[in-house]
Enzyme design. Structure first.
Site, mmCIF file in Angstrom:
data_model
loop_
_atom_site.group_PDB
_atom_site.id
_atom_site.type_symbol
_atom_site.label_atom_id
_atom_site.label_comp_id
_atom_site.label_asym_id
_atom_site.label_seq_id
_atom_site.Cartn_x
_atom_site.Cartn_y
_atom_site.Cartn_z
ATOM 1 N N SER A 101 25.164 -26.686 -0.863
ATOM 2 C CA SER A 101 24.146 -27.989 -1.162
ATOM 3 C C SER A 101 24.890 -28.854 -0.324
ATOM 4 C CB SER A 101 24.121 -28.188 -2.568
ATOM 5 O OG SER A 101 23.239 -29.334 -2.729
ATOM 6 N N THR A 102 25.278 -29.968 -1.108
ATOM 7 C CA THR A 102 25.668 -31.238 -0.030
ATOM 8 C C THR A 102 26.991 -30.822 0.719
ATOM 9 O OG1 THR A 102 24.900 -32.427 -1.973
ATOM 10 C CG2 THR A 102 26.592 -33.596 -0.390
ATOM 11 N N HIS A 143 20.117 -26.072 -0.005
ATOM 12 C CA HIS A 143 19.439 -26.996 -0.645
ATOM 13 C C HIS A 143 18.926 -27.969 0.214
ATOM 14 C CE1 HIS A 143 21.300 -26.804 -4.882
ATOM 15 N NE2 HIS A 143 20.352 -25.754 -4.387
ATOM 16 N N MET A 190 26.684 -30.313 -4.934
ATOM 17 C CA MET A 190 26.523 -31.067 -6.105
ATOM 18 C C MET A 190 25.761 -29.982 -7.133
ATOM 19 S SD MET A 190 24.748 -34.739 -6.605
ATOM 20 C CE MET A 190 23.103 -34.101 -5.935
ATOM 21 N N ASP A 222 24.020 -25.149 -9.611
ATOM 22 C CA ASP A 222 22.819 -24.216 -8.980
ATOM 23 C C ASP A 222 23.652 -23.109 -8.659
ATOM 24 O OD1 ASP A 222 20.400 -23.224 -8.545
ATOM 25 O OD2 ASP A 222 20.525 -24.026 -6.522
#
Length: 369
Positions: free
Chosen positions: A181-182, A207, A300, A303
């Site tokens: 993600s991030t 993401h 973050m 997930d």
């Protein structure tokens, strides 16, 4: 008293500046300390106001956001959240911004700007909060070939690959499964540029909203020995290829006889995400089992953590990025807490460890033949 996150908004649109200022000031833990309509004014405000985070428009007069970001990261590195346009050109520029060190981005709606930004308010403030605590990552320094293009030196691509391995013999049965993600766009690149042309198939969920994964895949494809593309529903998953979950869709793996097949569908969000790492990893646990290698990278939230443990329980060998090299140590922390990790490694060690593991598997196969 809680220290508020000090945010500087940089955007040439008076409407956007007003809306972002309002959204930020409504939060009890942050305040907009200033708003600039171009980067030259922003430069002075940064010096005077010392913000914690900047929101930065990509397209602005006098100096575009990318030029400004590049100078900022050289002279006064600080967390930046890009405000991007949802166009093909906007997506390409956003990928460049992430390479330069931006923490994350928000895709600005193309129509209904005022109502669209208000709908994105929770996403905007969440990303500002993450940026405020994110570990600053200095941009990597690939070799420049021509304006706007880069290549990774051949020595860097081959350095992680063990000699005399038989990876190609394994490539049809093994699969590498990556979640991020991030901070993940650059972390994924760091893995993929080291993968040899005979790599097992790689499936990836990062993401990202619709429209941006196409540009992300194309940029990676230009840098890697393997073929990198967006996943397409129904296509066979092949060795020597990496498949990225399209933004706004769920991506999972199925089997058709001896073949792995991509399933890309308009399913509901999982853990608030579409695409979701949980969806991909659960399918890898079920369909690939002990032939899977899982990799959880910076991001973050949580997930994919539970699903990665499921992969582990089905025999997968899993790598998790360590805290020191993560932009945000959220998803990796949760994967470790769930007991999903076989090895916790710095980002720049994961590809070498994976290739050594694959090479060892190839040697064992060769000994049986």
């Amino acid at each position: 008293m809680m220290k508020k996150i000090r945010v500087l908004v940089v955007d040439d649109s008076a409407l956007v500046r007003s809306l972002l200022t309002e959204i930020i000031n409504r939060q009890p833990d942050m305040e907009c300390v200033g708003a600039a309509n171009d980067p030259l004014i922003a430069r002075e405000m940064i010096r005077d106001l010392d913000p914690d985070v900047i929101t930065l428009d990509v397209e602005m007069p006098r100096m575009d956001g990318i030029d400004f970001l590049g100078r900022l990261m050289r002279l006064r590195p600080m967390p930046v959240v890009m405000i991007s346009t949802m166009t093909a050109q906007g997506a390409e520029v956003t990928m460049r911004a992430l390479e330069l060190g931006a923490v994350d981005f928000v895709a600005k709606p193309r129509i209904g700007l005022a109502s669209g930004l208000k709908d994105l308010a929770s996403e905007i403030v969440d990303k500002v909060r993450v940026a405020a605590v994110a570990k600053f990552r200095r941009p990597m320094s690939p070799v420049l070939t021509a304006p706007g293009s880069t290549v990774v030196p051949a020595a860097a691509v081959s350095a992680a690959r063990p000699t005399n391995t038989l990876i190609g013999r394994l490539s049809t049965e093994k699969m590498i499964c990556i979640g991020a993600s991030t901070g993940g766009t650059e972390a994924i690149k760091e893995i993929l540029v080291h993968m040899p042309a005979d790599s097992p198939a790689i499936v990836i969920t990062q993401h990202m909203p619709p429209g941006f994964t196409t540009s992300f895949a194309a940029r990676l494809n230009s840098l890697c020995q393997i073929t990198v593309k967006e996943a397409v529903n129904g296509e066979r998953i092949l060795p020597g290829h990496a498949y990225i979950a399209p933004g706004g869709k769920q991506f999972r793996i199925n089997r058709s006889g001896a073949n792995y097949v991509a399933v890309v569908e308009d399913a509901e969000p999982v853990n608030r995400h579409r695409p979701s790492v949980e969806v991909l990893f659960l399918s890898c646990a079920e369909m690939v089992g002990r032939n899977a290698y899982g990799i959880m990278l910076t991001g973050m939230g949580n997930d994919g953590a539970r699903a990665m443990r499921e992969m582990h329980d089905k025999g997968s060998y899993n790598y998790v990025q360590d805290e020191a090299s993560c932009v945000v140590f959220g998803m990796p922390r949760e994967a470790i807490a769930h007991g999903a990790a076989d090895e916790v490694l710095p980002l720049d060690k994961i590809a070498a460890a994976l290739l050594a593991k694959l090479g060892a598997s190839g040697d064992r196969l060769h000994n049986r033949i």
